[in-house]
Design a protein around this motif. Structure first.
Motif, PDB file in Angstrom:
ATOM      1  N   GLY A 130       0.755  -1.056   0.068  1.00 34.88           N
ATOM      2  CA  GLY A 130      -0.109  -0.070  -0.085  1.00 34.88           C
ATOM      3  C   GLY A 130       0.898   1.163   0.022  1.00 34.88           C
ATOM      4  O   GLY A 130       0.136   2.381  -0.421  1.00 34.88           O
ATOM      5  N   ILE A 131       2.015   1.172   0.523  1.00 38.61           N
ATOM      6  CA  ILE A 131       2.852   2.400   0.469  1.00 38.61           C
ATOM      7  C   ILE A 131       4.034   2.410  -0.182  1.00 38.61           C
ATOM      8  O   ILE A 131       4.943   3.401  -0.227  1.00 38.61           O
ATOM      9  CB  ILE A 131       3.066   2.782   2.432  1.00 38.61           C
ATOM     10  CG1 ILE A 131       3.393   4.173   2.622  1.00 38.61           C
ATOM     11  CG2 ILE A 131       4.244   1.744   2.744  1.00 38.61           C
ATOM     12  CD1 ILE A 131       2.410   4.994   2.622  1.00 38.61           C
ATOM     13  N   ILE A 132       4.352   1.388  -0.846  1.00 35.95           N
ATOM     14  CA  ILE A 132       5.667   1.504  -1.457  1.00 35.95           C
ATOM     15  C   ILE A 132       5.783   2.264  -2.782  1.00 35.95           C
ATOM     16  O   ILE A 132       6.850   2.500  -3.343  1.00 35.95           O
ATOM     17  CB  ILE A 132       5.711  -0.213  -1.900  1.00 35.95           C
ATOM     18  CG1 ILE A 132       7.206  -0.497  -2.357  1.00 35.95           C
ATOM     19  CG2 ILE A 132       5.178  -0.502  -3.213  1.00 35.95           C
ATOM     20  CD1 ILE A 132       8.107  -1.009  -1.009  1.00 35.95           C
ATOM     21  N   TRP A 133       4.903   2.988  -3.104  1.00 39.75           N
ATOM     22  CA  TRP A 133       4.644   3.729  -4.362  1.00 39.75           C
ATOM     23  C   TRP A 133       5.445   4.685  -4.393  1.00 39.75           C
ATOM     24  O   TRP A 133       6.186   5.026  -5.571  1.00 39.75           O
ATOM     25  CB  TRP A 133       3.182   3.844  -4.904  1.00 39.75           C
ATOM     26  CG  TRP A 133       2.503   2.738  -4.704  1.00 39.75           C
ATOM     27  CD1 TRP A 133       1.715   2.424  -3.781  1.00 39.75           C
ATOM     28  CD2 TRP A 133       2.361   1.774  -5.838  1.00 39.75           C
ATOM     29  NE1 TRP A 133       1.164   0.874  -4.075  1.00 39.75           N
ATOM     30  CE2 TRP A 133       1.502   0.624  -5.344  1.00 39.75           C
ATOM     31  CE3 TRP A 133       2.905   1.248  -6.873  1.00 39.75           C
ATOM     32  CZ2 TRP A 133       1.204  -0.556  -5.881  1.00 39.75           C
ATOM     33  CZ3 TRP A 133       2.567   0.368  -7.817  1.00 39.75           C
ATOM     34  CH2 TRP A 133       1.742  -0.651  -7.168  1.00 39.75           C
ATOM     35  N   GLY A 134       5.768   5.525  -3.592  1.00 39.45           N
ATOM     36  CA  GLY A 134       6.749   6.492  -3.592  1.00 39.45           C
ATOM     37  C   GLY A 134       8.149   6.040  -3.736  1.00 39.45           C
ATOM     38  O   GLY A 134       8.998   6.736  -4.567  1.00 39.45           O
ATOM     39  N   CYS A 135       8.437   5.014  -3.181  1.00 35.59           N
ATOM     40  CA  CYS A 135       9.831   4.242  -3.363  1.00 35.59           C
ATOM     41  C   CYS A 135      10.053   3.930  -4.670  1.00 35.59           C
ATOM     42  O   CYS A 135      11.146   4.102  -5.312  1.00 35.59           O
ATOM     43  CB  CYS A 135       9.905   3.011  -2.251  1.00 35.59           C
ATOM     44  SG  CYS A 135      11.258   2.185  -2.361  1.00 35.59           S
ATOM     45  N   LEU A 136       8.982   3.261  -5.473  1.00 41.17           N
ATOM     46  CA  LEU A 136       9.021   2.788  -6.761  1.00 41.17           C
ATOM     47  C   LEU A 136       9.034   3.856  -7.710  1.00 41.17           C
ATOM     48  O   LEU A 136       9.864   4.059  -8.622  1.00 41.17           O
ATOM     49  CB  LEU A 136       7.752   2.088  -7.076  1.00 41.17           C
ATOM     50  CG  LEU A 136       7.903   0.605  -6.324  1.00 41.17           C
ATOM     51  CD1 LEU A 136       6.553  -0.231  -6.883  1.00 41.17           C
ATOM     52  CD2 LEU A 136       9.041  -0.092  -6.410  1.00 41.17           C
ATOM     53  N   LEU A 137       8.337   5.176  -7.404  1.00 39.11           N
ATOM     54  CA  LEU A 137       8.449   6.176  -8.320  1.00 39.11           C
ATOM     55  C   LEU A 137      10.058   6.713  -8.286  1.00 39.11           C
ATOM     56  O   LEU A 137      10.489   7.370  -9.067  1.00 39.11           O
ATOM     57  CB  LEU A 137       7.492   7.149  -7.812  1.00 39.11           C
ATOM     58  CG  LEU A 137       6.071   7.154  -8.402  1.00 39.11           C
ATOM     59  CD1 LEU A 137       4.944   8.183  -7.396  1.00 39.11           C
ATOM     60  CD2 LEU A 137       5.966   7.493  -9.717  1.00 39.11           C
ATOM     61  N   SER A 138      10.521   6.636  -7.142  1.00 38.50           N
ATOM     62  CA  SER A 138      11.761   7.298  -6.813  1.00 38.50           C
ATOM     63  C   SER A 138      12.815   6.377  -7.574  1.00 38.50           C
ATOM     64  O   SER A 138      13.618   7.151  -8.665  1.00 38.50           O
ATOM     65  CB  SER A 138      12.302   7.293  -5.379  1.00 38.50           C
ATOM     66  OG  SER A 138      11.160   7.927  -4.653  1.00 38.50           O
TER      67      SER A 138
ATOM     68  N   GLY B  79      18.653  13.323  -3.198  1.00 42.67           N
ATOM     69  CA  GLY B  79      19.718  12.517  -2.219  1.00 42.67           C
ATOM     70  C   GLY B  79      18.377  12.498  -1.152  1.00 42.67           C
ATOM     71  O   GLY B  79      18.388  11.341  -0.733  1.00 42.67           O
ATOM     72  N   ALA B  80      18.081  13.331  -0.646  1.00 38.98           N
ATOM     73  CA  ALA B  80      17.189  13.459   0.480  1.00 38.98           C
ATOM     74  C   ALA B  80      15.963  12.857   0.195  1.00 38.98           C
ATOM     75  O   ALA B  80      15.330  11.859   0.927  1.00 38.98           O
ATOM     76  CB  ALA B  80      16.645  14.749   1.218  1.00 38.98           C
ATOM     77  N   SER B  81      15.260  12.542  -1.075  1.00 37.53           N
ATOM     78  CA  SER B  81      14.135  12.126  -1.418  1.00 37.53           C
ATOM     79  C   SER B  81      14.208  10.971  -1.567  1.00 37.53           C
ATOM     80  O   SER B  81      13.455   9.859  -0.998  1.00 37.53           O
ATOM     81  CB  SER B  81      13.625  12.789  -2.569  1.00 37.53           C
ATOM     82  OG  SER B  81      13.509  14.188  -2.707  1.00 37.53           O
ATOM     83  N   TYR B  82      15.170  10.337  -2.167  1.00 37.29           N
ATOM     84  CA  TYR B  82      15.641   8.844  -2.153  1.00 37.29           C
ATOM     85  C   TYR B  82      15.403   8.271  -0.764  1.00 37.29           C
ATOM     86  O   TYR B  82      14.631   7.451  -0.560  1.00 37.29           O
ATOM     87  CB  TYR B  82      16.952   8.334  -2.799  1.00 37.29           C
ATOM     88  CG  TYR B  82      16.973   8.419  -4.095  1.00 37.29           C
ATOM     89  CD1 TYR B  82      16.330   7.506  -4.741  1.00 37.29           C
ATOM     90  CD2 TYR B  82      17.755   9.252  -4.625  1.00 37.29           C
ATOM     91  CE1 TYR B  82      16.461   7.791  -6.223  1.00 37.29           C
ATOM     92  CE2 TYR B  82      18.047   9.418  -6.130  1.00 37.29           C
ATOM     93  CZ  TYR B  82      17.408   8.428  -6.936  1.00 37.29           C
ATOM     94  OH  TYR B  82      17.201   8.625  -8.266  1.00 37.29           O
ATOM     95  N   LEU B  83      15.857   8.824   0.079  1.00 37.93           N
ATOM     96  CA  LEU B  83      16.009   8.319   1.625  1.00 37.93           C
ATOM     97  C   LEU B  83      14.693   8.505   2.372  1.00 37.93           C
ATOM     98  O   LEU B  83      14.280   7.622   2.989  1.00 37.93           O
ATOM     99  CB  LEU B  83      17.284   9.031   2.614  1.00 37.93           C
ATOM    100  CG  LEU B  83      18.599   8.593   2.210  1.00 37.93           C
ATOM    101  CD1 LEU B  83      19.479   9.531   3.040  1.00 37.93           C
ATOM    102  CD2 LEU B  83      18.788   7.260   2.493  1.00 37.93           C
ATOM    103  N   SER B  84      13.970   9.714   2.048  1.00 38.11           N
ATOM    104  CA  SER B  84      12.733   9.860   2.683  1.00 38.11           C
ATOM    105  C   SER B  84      11.785   8.952   2.138  1.00 38.11           C
ATOM    106  O   SER B  84      10.922   8.622   3.154  1.00 38.11           O
ATOM    107  CB  SER B  84      12.237  11.268   2.358  1.00 38.11           C
ATOM    108  OG  SER B  84      13.145  12.269   2.839  1.00 38.11           O
ATOM    109  N   PHE B  85      11.819   8.550   0.701  1.00 33.92           N
ATOM    110  CA  PHE B  85      10.769   7.682   0.268  1.00 33.92           C
ATOM    111  C   PHE B  85      10.997   5.988   0.721  1.00 33.92           C
ATOM    112  O   PHE B  85      10.200   5.180   0.505  1.00 33.92           O
ATOM    113  CB  PHE B  85      10.473   7.716  -1.150  1.00 33.92           C
ATOM    114  CG  PHE B  85      10.058   9.144  -1.526  1.00 33.92           C
ATOM    115  CD1 PHE B  85       8.456   9.040  -1.015  1.00 33.92           C
ATOM    116  CD2 PHE B  85      10.381  10.075  -2.114  1.00 33.92           C
ATOM    117  CE1 PHE B  85       7.761  10.331  -1.261  1.00 33.92           C
ATOM    118  CE2 PHE B  85       9.713  11.225  -2.299  1.00 33.92           C
ATOM    119  CZ  PHE B  85       8.460  11.342  -1.916  1.00 33.92           C
TER     120      PHE B  85
END
Lengths: 241, 225
Positions: A130-138, B79-85
């Motif tokens: 449910g929350i992994i999407w920000g990580c995948l977008l990154s 850099g900060a965004s990778y870690l934040s997400f």
């Protein structure tokens, strides 16, 4: 073995420990890399160290609050699952809501007497997906997106332009959301403690900002100290309201 | 001399490389955790339960993940965004923490200095959170009665009012013109629809849009300089 014993078993601690160790290592690598880059572009070591110190002191109190979330969730999900979920992507509000949705969808409720080990694994999967999407977008779009924004293309001396005001406006929007909700809570639920805490924190912040002009030591700790004193204020105010 | 030789774009490329590799491994580890839990507990994932739960979660949280991503990357830098997400707690911790470090370092948004300070700040904050929770987990049994003591409870229930009170002072005074409308809007709408008081993650988007829209108008009219 009871559900809660299984949910707190050593193997789960080891899985969680390995994942968090990897993420901690990633943080250390980013610190080393950005610190070195800061020095190479001519930033003062003192400024870089101050960023680290102020961020560390700033983080302690909110982290204790997150720890309380771990304690709150550990009663139903066990310590390892709660520890993992609150140390990575998400926040307490999300984790508690989604865990409840997942438990309900299996015809269960979020308490240790109702849950079983299959439900625990399923709830953890729902919380993660449910929350992994920000990580995948990154992973897939950050390079392209940030290059379009031209982040890091200018130097500090080139003037902030509208970008600085956009940041200020976003922070005003963020603070307004929370402060506005506390003012409304005072009217709707006659709960004055949050809004009084806001006032105490802002008064101390004003005081420490004044003091930091004379005593540099307050610069790094003014936010953390204001928060701590406002939290003590909340305890005192709660005794009388 | 050293300053001239340093190629910042190479640094940025290496941040992206490390971020993408790190987050890919991290995401795989996080996604594998429920299956490892099931394996070691001799259990099975309830796929029917998963499917019926995940739709309602995705409908609510995927749009907010996308909006958060679009808003926070310009403010924090890559850099900060990778870690934040990967480490989470962005609104209530990482973003205010990076903003505070930026204020102290007097770095400007979009600058190299801001990118470096934000990365240092978010990485340090993530580490400190992990250490505090780790120590807390080790001391969970002796600490629980202290942290859950009814006398101390209001302190921990009011961490966010304390945080946004102090932070609000810093930002509201930068422009009272920008503050009046989003603050009044949030207060009034929560009084009219009290259930919105618990929907801060959605309301941030509305208040943020109001204040950014206003700032753009004021900027264009040279009211903000």
């Amino acid at each position: 073995m009871s559900y809660i014993e299984a949910a707190n078993s050593l193997s789960l601690y080891l899985i969680v420990g390995a994942i968090l160790l990897f993420i901690a290592l990633l943080c250390v690598l980013f610190i080393v890399k950005s610190y070195r880059a800061g020095i190479r572009i001519g930033m003062d070591k003192k400024v870089l160290r101050r960023a680290i110190t102020s961020s560390a002191t700033f983080t302690v109190l909110p982290s204790v609050s997150i720890l309380l979330g771990v304690i709150a969730l550990s009663g139903s999900l066990g310590i390892p699952a709660s520890w993992l979920r609150l140390s990575v992507i998400g926040n307490l509000q999300y984790e508690a809501t989604v865990a409840e949705i997942a438990a309900n969808s299996m015809g269960l409720s979020l308490n240790s007497s109702s849950l079983n080990v299959s439900a625990l694994s399923t709830i953890l999967l729902v919380m993660t997906v449910g929350i992994i999407w920000g990580c995948l977008l990154s992973i897939f779009t950050m390079k392209k997106y940030s290059s379009k924004l031209a982040i890091g293309k200018k130097s500090n001396s080139s003037g902030g332009g509208y970008a600085s005001w956009a940041m200020v406006a976003m922070m005003i929007g963020l603070c307004s959301t929370f402060v506005g909700s506390y003012i409304a809570e005072a009217f709707v639920n006659v709960n004055l403690v949050p809004v009084v805490t806001v006032v105490i924190a802002s008064l101390f912040m004003a005081l420490f900002e004044m003091l930091s002009k004379k005593y540099k030591v307050f610069e790094n700790f003014s936010l953390a100290l204001s928060m701590l004193l406002a939290m003590i204020g909340a305890v005192i105010v709660s005794m009388f309201i | 001399m050293e300053k001239e030789v340093f190629d910042y774009s190479k640094y940025t490329d290496s941040v992206h490389r490390m971020g993408r590799i790190g987050l890919s491994i991290g995401a795989l580890m996080l996604l594998s955790a429920p299956f490892l839990f099931a394996y070691f507990l001799d259990a099975e994932i309830d796929w029917n339960g998963f499917l019926s739960a995940i739709w309602s979660v995705l409908i609510v949280y995927v749009p907010s993940c996308i909006v958060e991503y679009l808003i926070y990357v310009p403010l924090l830098g890559p850099g900060a965004s990778y870690l934040s997400f990967i480490t989470g707690n962005i609104t209530n911790l990482k973003l205010p923490c990076a903003a505070n470090a930026r204020e102290i370092a007097e770095a400007e948004v979009g600058s190299k200095e801001n990118e470096i300070i934000s990365t240092l700040s978010v990485a340090t904050s993530s580490l400190v959170t992990m250490v505090v929770i780790f120590i807390g987990v080790l001391l969970l049994i002796p600490l629980t009665p202290v942290l859950e003591n009814p006398v101390l409870r209001p302190a921990f229930d009011n961490v966010l009012p304390a945080l946004f009170g102090a932070l609000g002072y810093q930002y509201f005074r930068k422009s009272l013109r920008l503050t009046v409308l989003p603050l009044s809007f949030m207060t009034l709408i929560c009084i009219i629809v009290p259930s919105l008081m618990g929907q801060t993650s959605i309301m941030i988007i509305a208040c943020g849009a109001i204040s950014i829209g206003l700032s753009w108008i004021f900027w264009k009219k040279h009211i903000l300089k």
